[in-house]
Design a protein around this motif. Structure first.
Motif, short mmCIF file in Angstrom:
data_model
loop_
_atom_site.label_atom_id
_atom_site.label_comp_id
_atom_site.label_asym_id
_atom_site.label_seq_id
_atom_site.Cartn_x
_atom_site.Cartn_y
_atom_site.Cartn_z
N TRP A 1 -51.47 -60.43 -35.70
CA TRP A 1 -52.37 -61.49 -36.17
C TRP A 1 -52.64 -61.34 -37.67
N VAL A 2 -52.93 -60.10 -38.10
CA VAL A 2 -53.21 -59.86 -39.51
C VAL A 2 -51.97 -60.14 -40.37
N GLU A 3 -50.81 -59.83 -39.83
CA GLU A 3 -49.57 -60.11 -40.56
C GLU A 3 -49.40 -61.61 -40.76
N LEU A 4 -49.74 -62.39 -39.72
CA LEU A 4 -49.61 -63.84 -39.81
C LEU A 4 -50.73 -64.48 -40.63
N ASP A 5 -51.92 -63.87 -40.59
CA ASP A 5 -53.07 -64.44 -41.29
C ASP A 5 -53.83 -63.32 -42.02
N PRO A 6 -53.29 -62.84 -43.12
CA PRO A 6 -53.90 -61.69 -43.81
C PRO A 6 -55.28 -61.97 -44.39
N ASP A 7 -55.67 -63.25 -44.52
CA ASP A 7 -56.98 -63.58 -45.08
C ASP A 7 -58.04 -63.84 -44.01
N SER A 8 -57.74 -63.45 -42.78
CA SER A 8 -58.72 -63.61 -41.70
C SER A 8 -59.60 -62.36 -41.61
N TYR B 1 -61.32 -57.17 -39.05
CA TYR B 1 -62.43 -56.38 -38.50
C TYR B 1 -62.08 -55.88 -37.10
N ARG B 2 -61.51 -56.76 -36.30
CA ARG B 2 -61.11 -56.35 -34.95
C ARG B 2 -59.99 -55.32 -34.99
N LEU B 3 -59.08 -55.50 -35.94
CA LEU B 3 -58.02 -54.50 -36.11
C LEU B 3 -58.63 -53.16 -36.48
N GLY B 4 -59.63 -53.17 -37.37
CA GLY B 4 -60.30 -51.94 -37.75
C GLY B 4 -60.91 -51.23 -36.55
N THR B 5 -61.49 -52.01 -35.64
CA THR B 5 -62.09 -51.42 -34.44
C THR B 5 -61.03 -50.77 -33.55
N LEU C 1 -53.19 -57.29 -32.64
CA LEU C 1 -54.03 -57.56 -33.82
C LEU C 1 -53.27 -57.32 -35.12
N GLU C 2 -52.36 -56.35 -35.11
CA GLU C 2 -51.53 -56.14 -36.29
C GLU C 2 -50.66 -57.38 -36.56
N TRP D 1 -56.85 -49.98 -26.18
CA TRP D 1 -56.82 -50.12 -27.63
C TRP D 1 -55.41 -50.15 -28.21
N ASP D 2 -54.47 -49.41 -27.62
CA ASP D 2 -53.10 -49.42 -28.14
C ASP D 2 -52.48 -50.81 -28.01
#
Length: 295
Positions: free
Chosen positions: A22-29, A34-38, A19-20, A12-13
């Protein structure tokens, strides 16, 4: 990508770092959040995890309600108390949403407790009141009736589904599996008719052929059951745990104990968050087969 590999390996680490990004590059995904939340959940960052689930739902209303997401994860960690609190909070806040209500009901059913099953029944009734023609709500009512040994209730709910969708495979399947347990010869004939109907409509479908094989086997028509079983094994077997149990039980009945155990073990490893009608039967069968293998 690499994040998915780390997620499958439960690293997970490492998944979190990717995933962080990915979210930084695409914050509207929504899927990325959701995967980051997991991953955040499994690195013990529960509050941050919830925020990502909330963001995902804000982006895509079809995503799980945030407390449903948490409840499912707590459930996977066998933390029943925190799972219950999360599911109840989700239903309190969002019970009018069919997806949320169904997820809560499914969790209640999996607790294998009569009181929780009654709560699930109340959820189903409320769903029907809001959406009288909801196939999902009717299916839930039928499943609960089945678990409460209410064959008439199953037949009523499934018949209502067939009035809406005449070729609904799940409804026909549940009718066949319920009616074949009756001592009434007429009900058993109806069960066979339903099972044959599904195979006529879904000739190469493994689930349909497994149900037909099961019904034929109960009726003592072994040769026909074996033919249907062979046809089922030639098709792609779904991860539906009930069909997998029936397949394993049929294999065992036909002397293929090692194959039956392998099928059950694979299904157990892939078990999800849905409802499992034959859970206890599957556990008992696996224990028996493991005992035979060790002797």
């Amino acid at each position: 990508g690499k994040a998915a590999v780390h997620e499958r390996r439960r690293q997970w680490d490492k998944a979190l770092t990717l995933l962080e990004k990915w979210v930084e590059l695409d914050p509207d995904s929504a899927p990325a959040r959701y995967r980051l939340g997991t991953s955040l959940f499994y690195t013990n960052k529960i509050a941050e995890s919830f925020e990502q689930f909330r963001e995902a739902r804000d982006i895509d209303p079809k995503m799980n309600q945030p407390y449903i997401a948490l409840g499912q994860l707590f459930s996977q960690k066998d933390d029943a108390d925190r799972a219950r609190k999360a599911f109840e909070r989700a239903y309190d806040e969002d019970g009018a949403n069919e997806r949320t209500a169904l997820a809560y009901a499914a969790w209640l059913i999996r607790q294998d407790d009569p009181e929780d099953l009654e709560k699930a029944k109340e959820v189903a009734i409320a769903l029907r009141e809001r959406s009288p023609d909801s196939v999902q709500a009717l299916t839930l009512q039928g499943v609960i009736a089945r678990l409460q040994d209410d064959a008439a209730g199953v037949e009523k709910a499934m018949s209502e589904i067939l009035d809406i969708d005449v070729s609904n495979q799940g409804a026909i399947d549940l009718l066949a599996l319920t009616l074949i347990e009756s001592d009434n010869p007429g009900d058993r004939e109806k069960a066979l008719g339903y099972a044959q109907m599904n195979v006529q409509r879904f000739a190469t479908n493994a689930r349909a052929n497994i149900t037909l094989a099961w019904v034929l086997n109960v009726l003592g028509r072994k040769q026909e059951a074996a033919a249907a079983l062979q046809k089922a094994t030639q098709s792609r077997i779904s991860n539906d745990p009930d069909s997998v149990y029936l397949l394993a039980r049929l294999l065992a009945d036909f002397g293929q104990n090692d194959n039956a155990l392998q099928v059950l073990q694979q299904s157990s490893a892939q078990s999800g968050s849905g409802v499992y009608l034959y859970r206890k039967d599957a556990e008992e069968l696996m224990e028996r087969l493991q005992g035979l293998q060790s002797n």
